[in-house]
Every structure is written in C-alpha cells, then in structure tokens.
Write an enzyme that holds these catalytic residues in place. Structure first.
Site, PDB file in Angstrom:
ATOM      1  N   CYS A 123      86.291 -90.677-104.722  1.00 37.02           N
ATOM      2  CA  CYS A 123      86.860 -89.386-104.309  1.00 37.02           C
ATOM      3  C   CYS A 123      87.395 -89.490-102.893  1.00 37.02           C
ATOM      4  O   CYS A 123      88.333 -88.791-102.524  1.00 37.02           O
ATOM      5  CB  CYS A 123      85.819 -88.284-104.423  1.00 37.02           C
ATOM      6  SG  CYS A 123      84.292 -88.673-103.578  1.00 37.02           S
ATOM      7  N   GLU A 131      82.276 -80.429-106.143  1.00 31.24           N
ATOM      8  CA  GLU A 131      82.677 -81.653-105.420  1.00 31.24           C
ATOM      9  C   GLU A 131      83.827 -82.257-106.204  1.00 31.24           C
ATOM     10  O   GLU A 131      83.627 -83.020-107.140  1.00 31.24           O
ATOM     11  CB  GLU A 131      81.498 -82.637-105.350  1.00 31.24           C
ATOM     12  CG  GLU A 131      80.312 -82.136-104.554  1.00 31.24           C
ATOM     13  CD  GLU A 131      80.506 -82.244-103.046  1.00 31.24           C
ATOM     14  OE1 GLU A 131      81.511 -82.837-102.605  1.00 31.24           O
ATOM     15  OE2 GLU A 131      79.666 -81.704-102.321  1.00 31.24           O
ATOM     16  N   GLY A 162      83.692 -83.849-110.152  1.00 34.36           N
ATOM     17  CA  GLY A 162      84.731 -84.345-111.057  1.00 34.36           C
ATOM     18  C   GLY A 162      86.105 -83.962-110.545  1.00 34.36           C
ATOM     19  O   GLY A 162      86.290 -83.645-109.359  1.00 34.36           O
ATOM     20  N   SER A 163      87.066 -83.986-111.437  1.00 36.44           N
ATOM     21  CA  SER A 163      88.458 -83.732-111.036  1.00 36.44           C
ATOM     22  C   SER A 163      88.673 -82.244-110.727  1.00 36.44           C
ATOM     23  O   SER A 163      87.886 -81.393-111.153  1.00 36.44           O
ATOM     24  CB  SER A 163      89.386 -84.164-112.164  1.00 36.44           C
ATOM     25  OG  SER A 163      89.065 -83.430-113.329  1.00 36.44           O
ATOM     26  N   GLY A 220      86.978 -79.175-112.686  1.00 36.69           N
ATOM     27  CA  GLY A 220      86.151 -78.364-111.778  1.00 36.69           C
ATOM     28  C   GLY A 220      86.583 -76.912-111.760  1.00 36.69           C
ATOM     29  O   GLY A 220      85.747 -75.993-111.707  1.00 36.69           O
TER      30      GLY A 220
HETATM   31  P1  NAD Z   1      86.286 -85.469-114.899  1.00 37.49           P
HETATM   32  O1  NAD Z   1      86.680 -84.192-114.303  1.00 37.49           O
HETATM   33  O2  NAD Z   1      87.087 -86.025-116.005  1.00 37.49           O
HETATM   34  O3  NAD Z   1      84.768 -85.385-115.447  1.00 37.49           O
HETATM   35  C1  NAD Z   1      83.711 -85.010-114.611  1.00 37.49           C
HETATM   36  C2  NAD Z   1      82.526 -84.590-115.463  1.00 37.49           C
HETATM   37  O4  NAD Z   1      82.850 -83.373-116.135  1.00 37.49           O
HETATM   38  C3  NAD Z   1      82.153 -85.599-116.553  1.00 37.49           C
HETATM   39  O5  NAD Z   1      80.742 -85.644-116.700  1.00 37.49           O
HETATM   40  C4  NAD Z   1      82.785 -84.986-117.790  1.00 37.49           C
HETATM   41  O6  NAD Z   1      82.171 -85.387-118.990  1.00 37.49           O
HETATM   42  C5  NAD Z   1      82.532 -83.513-117.509  1.00 37.49           C
HETATM   43  N1  NAD Z   1      83.360 -82.572-118.269  1.00 37.49           N
HETATM   44  C6  NAD Z   1      84.620 -82.733-118.709  1.00 37.49           C
HETATM   45  N2  NAD Z   1      85.021 -81.612-119.362  1.00 37.49           N
HETATM   46  C7  NAD Z   1      83.988 -80.764-119.315  1.00 37.49           C
HETATM   47  C8  NAD Z   1      83.783 -79.453-119.813  1.00 37.49           C
HETATM   48  N3  NAD Z   1      84.728 -78.805-120.502  1.00 37.49           N
HETATM   49  N4  NAD Z   1      82.602 -78.853-119.582  1.00 37.49           N
HETATM   50  C9  NAD Z   1      81.633 -79.479-118.886  1.00 37.49           C
HETATM   51  N5  NAD Z   1      81.759 -80.732-118.409  1.00 37.49           N
HETATM   52  C10 NAD Z   1      82.929 -81.355-118.617  1.00 37.49           C
HETATM   53  O7  NAD Z   1      86.206 -86.520-113.684  1.00 37.49           O
HETATM   54  P2  NAD Z   1      85.997 -88.100-113.737  1.00 37.49           P
HETATM   55  O8  NAD Z   1      87.227 -88.751-114.230  1.00 37.49           O
HETATM   56  O9  NAD Z   1      84.694 -88.443-114.363  1.00 37.49           O
HETATM   57  O10 NAD Z   1      85.822 -88.416-112.166  1.00 37.49           O
HETATM   58  C11 NAD Z   1      86.895 -88.579-111.295  1.00 37.49           C
HETATM   59  C12 NAD Z   1      87.136 -87.327-110.484  1.00 37.49           C
HETATM   60  O11 NAD Z   1      85.941 -86.904-109.821  1.00 37.49           O
HETATM   61  C13 NAD Z   1      88.138 -87.558-109.375  1.00 37.49           C
HETATM   62  O12 NAD Z   1      88.978 -86.453-109.272  1.00 37.49           O
HETATM   63  C14 NAD Z   1      87.272 -87.699-108.141  1.00 37.49           C
HETATM   64  O13 NAD Z   1      87.930 -87.420-106.926  1.00 37.49           O
HETATM   65  C15 NAD Z   1      86.193 -86.710-108.428  1.00 37.49           C
HETATM   66  N6  NAD Z   1      84.982 -87.003-107.663  1.00 37.49           N
HETATM   67  C16 NAD Z   1      84.681 -86.168-106.637  1.00 37.49           C
HETATM   68  C17 NAD Z   1      83.570 -86.438-105.849  1.00 37.49           C
HETATM   69  C18 NAD Z   1      83.220 -85.577-104.676  1.00 37.49           C
HETATM   70  O14 NAD Z   1      82.103 -85.678-104.200  1.00 37.49           O
HETATM   71  N7  NAD Z   1      84.108 -84.740-104.186  1.00 37.49           N
HETATM   72  C19 NAD Z   1      82.753 -87.545-106.145  1.00 37.49           C
HETATM   73  C20 NAD Z   1      83.094 -88.345-107.225  1.00 37.49           C
HETATM   74  C21 NAD Z   1      84.220 -88.069-107.983  1.00 37.49           C
END
Ligand code: NAD
Length: 512
Positions: A296, A262, A240-241, A245
C-alpha cells in the site's frame, strides 16, 4: 517443502476455526491454493459456510464475556506468549509468506518480525489503556473518561500483508478486551491457517476458551458481506482497495457500525535539487520494487526537480538494470512475481495506458517469459515511465512495480502541490538536505498524507507510529501510538460526592 511441515500444515485443511477448534463437516466446498512463485497448487481449503459463520460468531460472543473480565495486563501476558511462539516459527512463517505472496524472503521474514514487534508493543500497552481525568465545573464532582472493550472485531485483510495486518488488529484488539473474527484474503489463506494454529496452541496451553481469535476463509458473498452487515460485530477493520473499502464502509455505516479503513495509496517521493542521491536512489528503488510494487505504501510517483531530472533518470535506469528477478525464496533475488494473472493483466493494461496517454516507457513494461518465469506466468519487469501527474493512469493505484517520473521546475511548493493532486493520501516523502524545504513539506500546507517522511522512502513504516492515510485511503489508523483507542468504547463519567444536585451550565430546576 520443509516450512509447510514445520508449521504442521497439511494438503487439505478446514478454513474455519473458533480459535482452538477447526470446523469440519461434509458441506464444505474445496478451493485450491496456488503459489505465484511456481504456479503449483500446494494446498486445498474447505471454504467456510454460512453455518460456520453463525457458529464462529456465537462462540466469539461467549468468549468475549470471559475475555473482557481478564485484567488487561494478563491479556497482555497472553500476547507476550503468542509473540514468543511466533518468534520460534519466524523462519518457516517467513518462507510461507514468501511462497504464498511471492514477496522476497527478506520481506517475508520482516513481516513476521512486524507481528512479533506488535506483540511486544501490546505487552506494554496492556498496562497503559489510559483514560483522562479532567475538572468538573460543579463543586464536589469528579469528571473522567474510561475505555471499555467493544466486543467482536471483524478483521478483513488484503493479500499483500497476510500476517502483519491481522496482527496489528487482532493483538491490539485483544489487549483492549475484544475478541476477533478474521476473514483473510482468499489469495493468501495458508498464512492465516498457520497463524491460527500457532495461536491455538498458546490458547490451549493457557486453558483459555475457544472464540478469542477466530478465522473464516470463505467467499465474499458468504462470509465477507455477512461480516460487514452483522450487528453483532460492532467494529470492522477493513484493509484493501479503495473500491472494495468504499463498499465495505457503506455497508457498515448503514447499520451505524464502526469501521477502520486502510485503503489504497498513490504515494510519491519528491526529489529536490538539494537531495542527497546516495540516499534517495536506493530508497526509491526499494519503495517501487519491494513486494513487486504490491505494498500500500509502494512508491508510485517520483516528483523530480528539473535541474537533476536527467541525472536521477540515468541512475534509476542503471539501478533497475541490476535488479535480480526470480524465485523470492532465493535471498539473492530482489523481486518475485505478482500475486496472480489478474495482477499481471492490470500491469499490462497500465503499460498500454501510459503509452496511449502520452507517457514514455524508459525501462521494463513486459511480462517475463522463459525458464523459470513461465512456470507461473506472474513475473513482470519493473517499469520506469516518464509521465505527467494528471494522466488518468497516474491518478490510479496500479498494484504493480510501475514507477512514474514527473518533472517539476519551480519551488518545492510546486512539487508538494503535484504530490497532493491525487485522491489517495497514504504515504509521502521528500529527499532534501535543505531544512526549509523539509519543513515546508511537513507544514499544514505541505503533504496531505497520513505518513510524511524526510530522507526516508514511502514504504517500511515502524510499528510504533499510528499507520494509515487520508482522503480515499480511508482515514483509519492502526498499529502503534494511540491507535488502540479505536478498538474501545469511550465512556465519560461524572460522579457527585456532594450533598446537593447542581446542574451543568448553571441551569436551575427547583422542585419541592
Ligand atoms: P481487495 O480490496 O481486493 O480485497 C481486500 C479484502 O476484502 C480481501 O480479504 C477480500 O477477500 C475482501 N473482500 C472483497 N470483496 C468483499 C466484499 N464484498 N465483502 C467483504 N470483503 C470483501 O484488496 P487486495 O487486492 O487484497 O489488496 C490490495 C489493496 O489493499 C491495495 O489497494 C492496497 O493499497 C490495499 N492495502 C492497504 C493497506 C493499508 O494499510 N492502507 C495495507 C495493505 C493493502
């Protein structure tokens, strides 16, 4: 929509499963799932509760006791069967991913292919969970390492790869003898349900118990935070972001759990004066516009040598004018919508910030209106902007199709320095036909990213390599190579087959 029927999906579905069984009771709250393609609500989820969480974790714990005792190649054989079943459903799954995320159908199908490839990879890897044997400093002693399963792996995934990222983690984790509990993004839960249904059939056909692959779709405070803080879950794989993260990593670290992170990227392509633009331009456009800039590994920055800056700029504007935007399920469209209104707002905020900070918009910068775009209000123009690398907006990952053009004038080392001058470190690329420039980019003083490509764009990694990035991207590695080791506990074993007890480092401890 035929693909929903083909996948056995209904309008109203439970969001918690223990692998083969779905948890249904009266206390569930309903949540609507809406497609960014046409703005329609196409399903409702019954959100998982705290009680569901406890039940899922308890069932997963029991399944682990059994699954870890099945020989790894037999576990691999189950993954082979899962891969075959995913192959059977590639078409409808690809369409569902496209409809739920808004990514073009070609990319939806590619994502299903990615999990199929991972399953194939896992079949072989299940016979290669190698430990190392080394030599002991003591006579008649043997020294080696072996790998054991960890237990329950918590998998939290982002919206933009709603199937493949789970596959990287769940399938590799499973051949290692672990069970997994998946919390997908609430923005793309239906793909997770479809995958869970497919897996459940394979588990039932092979008389496997519930709990090997579980699913929990629910709120972050009910499910997400609980999973992060749970000592029964030794490993959390979080995608995630950077901001989320960081929070996830802190919670897991506080209980001394392990995490694979990631996180976001801010990926650049360097185009040197020796680049072959016939390769570079299409790679840049796919990298910047694919998944509407929501990968990402999306190309966000282009660092171009001054001598060819105008030429590259002209060719890019021409290419951007030819991009077809519209329903991603139509194979003729290159780009679909952003995931939701929040994403559209952050795109607009970024466009305003570019202008305020001194940048120039060359192409795009607006929300698309009129038929068919206003059905969902999530379609935007892919955008090109001339900027400087130090602008605060350029330092951020805006998850949208905005490509920044940055100029450099001197040696390739200047371009590499600019490329590295961001906090994220996921993917990077150079286009050059000059061997020395390519090697400088790949040297220890070159790109500081987890992925470094030559004459290939930043996005679209193959599954065979370890995937992940440095710095704020989190340092995790998933998918191929030896990424499996992160899903196991390493044990160092020393055995004495002699008749005396020599101590290491020559220490004497004589007792009578
Ligand atoms: P996000 O950070 O908003 O959410 C990611 C996940 O975390 C979701 O399942 C969300 O429900 C969960 N989440 C949110 N708050 C949480 C909490 N307090 N506790 C536990 N889980 C929680 O990210 P997004 O908008 O879904 O995805 C986009 C981001 O992910 C971008 O920054 C992108 O670069 C990154 N990404 C990275 C990779 C990689 O492999 N490096 C791959 C895909 C996406």
């Amino acid at each position: 929509m035929e693909f929903l029927k083909d996948l056995g999906l209904k309008k109203n579905m439970p969001g918690a499963a223990t692998g083969t069984d779905w948890l249904t009771h009266k206390n569930h709250q309903k949540s609507a799932v809406c497609s960014p393609v046409d703005g329609k609500t196409f399903a409702y989820i019954q959100k998982a509760t705290a009680e569901d969480y406890e039940q899922v974790i308890e069932t997963a714990g029991k399944a682990f006791s059994l699954w870890r005792n099945i020989p790894a190649p037999q576990r691999g054989d189950i993954i082979r069967k899962i891969g075959s079943r995913l192959r059977d459903f590639k078409g409808p799954l690809g369409s569902l991913i496209s409809y739920e995320t808004g990514k073009p159908i070609q990319e939806g199908l590619g994502e299903v292919q990615e999990i199929i490839d991972i399953c194939d990879f896992c079949v072989g890897q299940s016979r290669m969970l190698y430990g190392m044997t080394t030599v002991s400093e003591r006579p008649h002693h043997r020294l080696y390492e072996q790998y054991h399963p960890l237990g329950i792996v918590g998998i939290i995934t982002a919206f933009n790869f709603p199937l493949a990222v789970w596959g990287w983690n769940a399938m590799i984790g499973a051949i290692c003898g672990n069970v997994s509990v998946w919390k997908p993004s609430s923005k793309t839960p239906i793909t997770a349900i479809a995958a869970q249904k497919i897996i459940a059939e394979v588990l039932k056909e092979n008389s496997l118990p519930e709990g090997i692959f579980s699913l929990l779709i629910g709120d972050r405070d009910v499910i997400g935070e609980r999973l992060l803080g749970d000592r029964q879950v030794p490993l959390i794989s979080f995608t995630g972001s950077v901001a989320t993260g960081r929070r996830a990593a802190t919670t897991v670290a506080a209980r001394l759990g392990r995490s694979i992170l990631e996180l976001g990227g801010n990926n650049a392509i360097i185009i040197t004066e020796h680049a072959d633009l016939r390769l570079a331009i299409p790679a840049v456009v796919f990298g910047a516009v694919g998944t509407a800039g929501q990968r990402c590994t999306t190309t966000r920055r282009l660092i171009i040598h001054d001598s060819i800056f105008s030429k590259v700029k002209k060719q890019l504007i021409k290419a951007y004018e030819s991009i077809q935007i519209g329903n991603p399920l139509s194979a003729t469209n290159h780009m679909g919508p952003l995931i939701d209104q929040d994403a559209v707002q952050s795109y607009i905020r970024a466009v305003k910030a570019i202008q305020k900070q001194g940048g120039e918009i060359l192409h795009g910068g607006k929300i698309l209106e009129g038929t068919p775009y206003n059905a969902s209000c999530c379609y935007v123009e892919p955008t090109l902007a001339v900027v400087e690398n130090h602008f605060p907006i350029v330092q951020e990952e805006t998850f949208a199709p905005i490509l920044y053009l940055v100029r450099y004038t001197g040696e390739v080392s200047e371009a590499i320095a600019l490329q590295n001058q961001v906090r994220q470190g996921l993917s990077s690329a150079i286009f050059t036909t000059d061997y020395r420039q390519a090697e400088m980019f790949l040297a220890a003083t070159g790109s500081d990213c987890g992925i470094a490509n030559v004459n290939i764009g930043t996005s679209g990694a193959e599954i065979g390599g370890a995937f992940g990035g440095e710095k704020d991207t989190g340092g995790g590695r998933e998918s191929g190579s030896d990424a499996w080791k992160a899903y196991m506990r390493r044990q160092t074993v020393t055995g004495n087959f002699g008749s005396s007890l020599p101590l290491a480092q020559g220490i004497r401890f004589d007792i009578t």
